[in-house]
Design an enzyme around this catalytic site. Structure first.
Site, short mmCIF file in Angstrom:
data_model
loop_
_atom_site.label_atom_id
_atom_site.label_comp_id
_atom_site.label_asym_id
_atom_site.label_seq_id
_atom_site.Cartn_x
_atom_site.Cartn_y
_atom_site.Cartn_z
N TYR A 1 0.82 -1.23 0.00
CA TYR A 1 0.00 0.00 0.00
C TYR A 1 0.85 1.28 0.00
O TYR A 1 2.04 1.23 0.24
CB TYR A 1 -1.08 -0.02 1.06
CG TYR A 1 -0.76 -0.02 2.54
CD1 TYR A 1 0.48 0.30 3.06
CD2 TYR A 1 -1.78 -0.32 3.45
CE1 TYR A 1 0.69 0.32 4.42
CE2 TYR A 1 -1.57 -0.31 4.82
CZ TYR A 1 -0.33 0.01 5.29
OH TYR A 1 -0.12 0.04 6.64
N GLU A 2 0.21 2.37 -0.33
CA GLU A 2 0.93 3.63 -0.59
C GLU A 2 1.99 3.46 -1.68
O GLU A 2 3.02 4.13 -1.66
CB GLU A 2 1.59 4.18 0.68
CG GLU A 2 0.65 4.47 1.82
CD GLU A 2 -0.42 5.50 1.48
OE1 GLU A 2 -0.22 6.29 0.54
OE2 GLU A 2 -1.46 5.49 2.15
N GLY A 3 1.69 2.61 -2.63
CA GLY A 3 2.63 2.39 -3.75
C GLY A 3 3.48 1.17 -3.48
O GLY A 3 4.28 1.14 -2.54
#
Lengths: 596, 596
Positions: B438-440
């Site tokens: 998550y968050e890339g």
């Protein structure tokens, strides 16, 4: 989340790397050539795809359950086990005189691999039964063999392996279960066993527990352990089932994965003693159990390959379906399926090349095992047995460690969806995590690799294998193409690193055991990386020879070997640095406990 | 399964590596020196140990639950959040004019780390709120700041971040949610957002959703995305809560880990449209969201360090308690606690040195961020901002990848017990697995590292950092002892490998983007390994200077750095081989889709 066994790659390995044609020249295996292998694998693949694979998710969502001492397997499992047994699959590798098919391990191994890929939890039950059969065939009396083996092969009974106790995991010297001899020659067994896979269930009418326990006045430690058969139901003289024995499942564990496979706590003798029958001689139990364990360790290595294959297939299907982002090379204006993105390809290639490398090494090891059992010449048998035994901890340790990495990449390919349980990617990640632990952790395998497999013969087997690697390096030198050039360079470096480490181990293990054993797992990984790379190199050469027959298939084999050389074999030097002449590990060993 | 924040190591890093004394010279941070840091960290540690850590297992066993659109947090969480808010912890790094403490990121980061170590699921809620506050402070109107920020800081409200849609994960160009302007200046927002962390819950009286959506006739792709505030409850002019807004949680996900943190599917506008307020200007939403995302990415990197620390503490406690097998060096006749076995030490040292390395790099990055915000000289600010931005994808990507490895080792140290959920080791393994996604994902971080952070400035920042690494290498040359000698050699080799890769990236990214991007994640890992090694090397030098003040503590620091040099830094060469001049990756890129 379907699964199709990679029969084509399996047959490639059987024929080109593991020498199925040679196995078919062994006495008793005349019928077990390539054509038989192909027919058996295709039949097994059907059972896996149609019956077992669809139950894999169900087993995770609806695990086997315990109620009042009874365990009910996941819905559908009992029927699937019946189909498995009726198909004769349990007897695949076992002697025909007890109802088996008598096929070589080289054919049994791919079948086991696909079984485990289809349904790891399910496949554990036959895997343990296989081990029990091998132990009986090795150490049981003729009466025991006649009485139990056909029942196990037919699937009327299943087998279990009872080693672990709460205080005795890797350390079997601490086993406290005891067995008291009775006047009729039987024993009464008492104790608590934990982590017993499929230790209780409703898929078969009876269970045969193989149990380690101590007889009165047995020596301390591992030399005082005996092996007993303890059936769940006693057996009457006519073979019919008799009274319920005094062994009871008091609970099953709540686990990270393989949830359909019940992990039982078994209580022996709470009501007067469980009736048990000695296998072989008293105090030699560990020795017999090692027969079972070696088979099981190889089997667990196969499980690592299996779950890696399953995770790869699932990630691949997702990568071909999921549309996200434009290509970095500007080759499309619209978002594309993610298989077009370089890092997704890198992940898929890592997963696949690790899996194919481990598969190749395992099948080659299986062939050594077959030759060791059946070759007419005793010296040849001994040589192949030594190689097989050297490879077992590597197949077990490396295939399962890489399975953790591969299933993790499988999650990663899915992005956020990989973390959502309904996708199924996470199940493989969870299921895989036991493999590097049970049947001996990776550290236990690495200790075996150092102690019994490298130090004891002064590195002779390791060096013999390295000589064979050198021949492959030489052959690569005569081959053309970027893949062969790159593989040659990396395999050469990897082999040098491994040779250096073998020398280091042999020279230092007695003088400075801590310095050697702190590098034990890195040594195992290095051996796994190099020997699997060697097999991929042999595969590359074969694929070059056969390329024009099937350019798509062989082209991919070449590309995967090339990728592995640069992305995986390239790690060899770093591992050797961590082991040889390194003092960082010793520095850590020298710390006081409270400095941690 | 208790947790005690490693305050001593944190303070060591703050003082010796990240330069807390320098930060206290910046305008506005005069009070934020070492003593303040120590006092704040000790207070935070208390909250973590006493309130948050004990709820971590509970959150896994009794996840937040959904019923009829409402989400109820794990029992105990609401009260814990009240204590967290009343302690002023949400405002730690935010401006005092809105009710915050105005402390530097360098003090906030260790506090966040321990919060996440104590309870990852819980800590996600303040982490997202931090991001929302930063976005508002950057792009919100004065009225929006006054209206929302104090409520977020006080914990009366929490913030969320709404980017993802079913078809738009990493690829925000595919966002389809829309916003229609209304006559009163507000908008009506419509669409479905998924994976919204703490997107609905009962711990605060209101939620402020920050939502990406398209206004009518917006440009295609990421340049047509605007950012909106959508409160769960509308706010009256007097600040009291008004009508329920048209945003509803239709379900939450069943996840592998962080189960206490509800991951919501939010439906906007099913009943006429959710009232939203534009933040900043139309079509500049992605730019603003990046402010939030950069903060969140750094925060997620911190989570990786946190869960690694937690897993280490748990494994360590087990290793000191579990008795199993005799030592390989024959130093005891009886079975010993497993911390005496070389491979267990190797695993613990791997876990700890990876964690300490990542911690050091993250805190150093935080200091760069503080200087970038507060230094009087604009050129100095710009230089530090560039370094900080270079480090963010590395802190995010590497700290989370290593967290997967460290938590896996945490399971392994436990042996079979690691696979049993009641032990708790498996929870860390499961919880950690989201962090590299998550968050890339790591690949997204690696693309950022290559594109915006390396190629755009021709590798200038990377090379400036490598110059600093070279100074450390030189300093190691003047230091004595086996650890310094080994670290010097390995750091030098690692720096050479990294320099070679940076050149390769800069020279080839335009000409042959596929060849570069197939090595993107290996490049990120290489950078992480070398830069964390650099910080451990600086720590080694500091520990040698201060050794006699506290030989046990500094001796362990030296031993860990030494170990890392040989076991982790030694991997650098292999990674460079996989990237530079390698063609295996390109071979795999060239395969047709159906060759996979």
């Amino acid at each position: 989340m379907s699964f199709n066994a990679p029969v084509k790659d399996m047959l490639f390995v059987l024929k080109e790397l593991a020498g199925i044609d040679t196995i078919a020249e062994l006495p008793g295996y005349e019928e077990a050539g390539f054509d038989t292998a192909q027919a058996v694998l295709e039949e097994a693949a059907k059972l896996c795809a149609e019956v077992l694979a669809p139950l894999n998710v169900e087993g995770d969502r609806n695990p086997s359950s315990w109620h009042d001492g009874e365990v009910t397997a996941t819905p559908g499992f009992k029927d699937a086990f019946r189909q498995f047994a009726e198909g004769g699959w349990q007897g695949l590798q076992h002697p025909s005189e007890y109802g088996g098919q008598g096929l070589p391990k080289l054919i049994g191994t791919p079948c086991n691999e696909m079984l485990n890929a289809a349904n790891l939890s399910f496949a554990l039950c036959p895997l343990l039964t296989d081990g029990a059969i091998e132990a009986l065939l090795t150490a049981g009396s003729e009466d025991q063999k006649q009485r139990y083996v056909p029942k196990l092969i037919s699937g009327e009974w299943t087998g279990t392996m009872n080693l672990t106790e709460p205080q005795a995991g890797s350390d079997l010297a601490l086993v406290r279960s005891r067995a008291e001899p009775q006047s009729d020659g039987s024993y009464k067994v008492f104790g608590t066993k934990i982590f017993i896979t499929w230790g209780e269930h409703d898929m078969a009418e009876n269970l045969m527990h193989l149990v380690l326990a101590r007889v009165p006045n047995a020596p301390e430690g591992v030399k005082g352990i005996s092996l007993f058969i303890v059936p769940k139901f006693l057996v009457n003289e006519d073979g019919s089932l008799g009274a319920r024995n005094d062994v009871h499942c008091v609970s099953i564990e709540h686990k990270l994965g393989i949830k359909a496979s019940p992990t039982a706590v078994l209580q022996y003798g709470d009501n007067g003693g469980a009736t048990g029958y000695l296998v072989g001689e008293e105090n030699r139990g560990l020795e017999y159990m090692f027969v079972m364990m070696n088979a099981a360790r190889f089997g667990v290595g196969t499980q690592g390959i299996a779950i890696a294959e399953r995770a790869y297939q699932q990630a691949l299907a997702y990568a071909k379906d999921r549309v996200q982002s434009r290509p970095v090379d500007g080759s499309a204006k619209e978002s594309v399926t993610i298989i077009h993105h370089p890092d997704v390809r890198r992940m898929l290639a890592t997963m696949r090349s690790l899996t194919e490398g481990a598969r190749s090494l395992a099948y080659v090891a299986a062939a050594h095992c077959d030759i060791a059992h059946r070759h007419a010449d005793e010296a040849v048998r001994a040589r192949h047995q030594a190689i097989y035994e050297f490879l077992v901890p590597i197949v077990k340790g490396w295939s399962t460690e890489m399975a953790n990495d591969v299933t993790s990449l499988g999650v990663q390919v899915h992005g956020g969806m990989g973390f959502i349980e309904e996708t199924g990617a996470a199940q493989h990640y969870r299921d895989a995590r036991i493999l590097a632990i049970y049947e001996g952790t990776t550290a236990i395998q690495a200790n075996d690799l150092i102690g019994r497999k490298t130090a004891r013969d002064g590195g002779a087997v390791a060096k013999a294998l390295l000589d064979e690697v050198a021949q492959t390096v030489e052959a690569l030198g005569s081959a053309s193409g970027a893949a062969a050039v790159s593989m040659r360079a990396q395999l050469q470096q990897g082999a040098n690193a491994l040779a250096q480490v073998v020398d280091f181990v042999v020279q230092n293990v007695k003088r400075d055991p801590n310095a050697v054993f702190v590098g034990s797992v890195p040594y195992l990984k290095l051996a796994g990386i190099v020997l699997c790379g060697w097999q991929l190199a042999r595969g590359l050469l074969a694929a070059q020879r056969k390329h024009d027959e099937d350019p798509a298939f062989y082209g991919a084999k070449i590309a995967m070997a090339h990728f592995y050389a640069e992305h995986v074999l390239s790690q060899a030097g770093g591992l050797a640095t961590a082991i040889v002449g390194a003092q960082g590990g010793e520095g850590v060993l020298a710390l006081a406990e409270d400095q941690f």
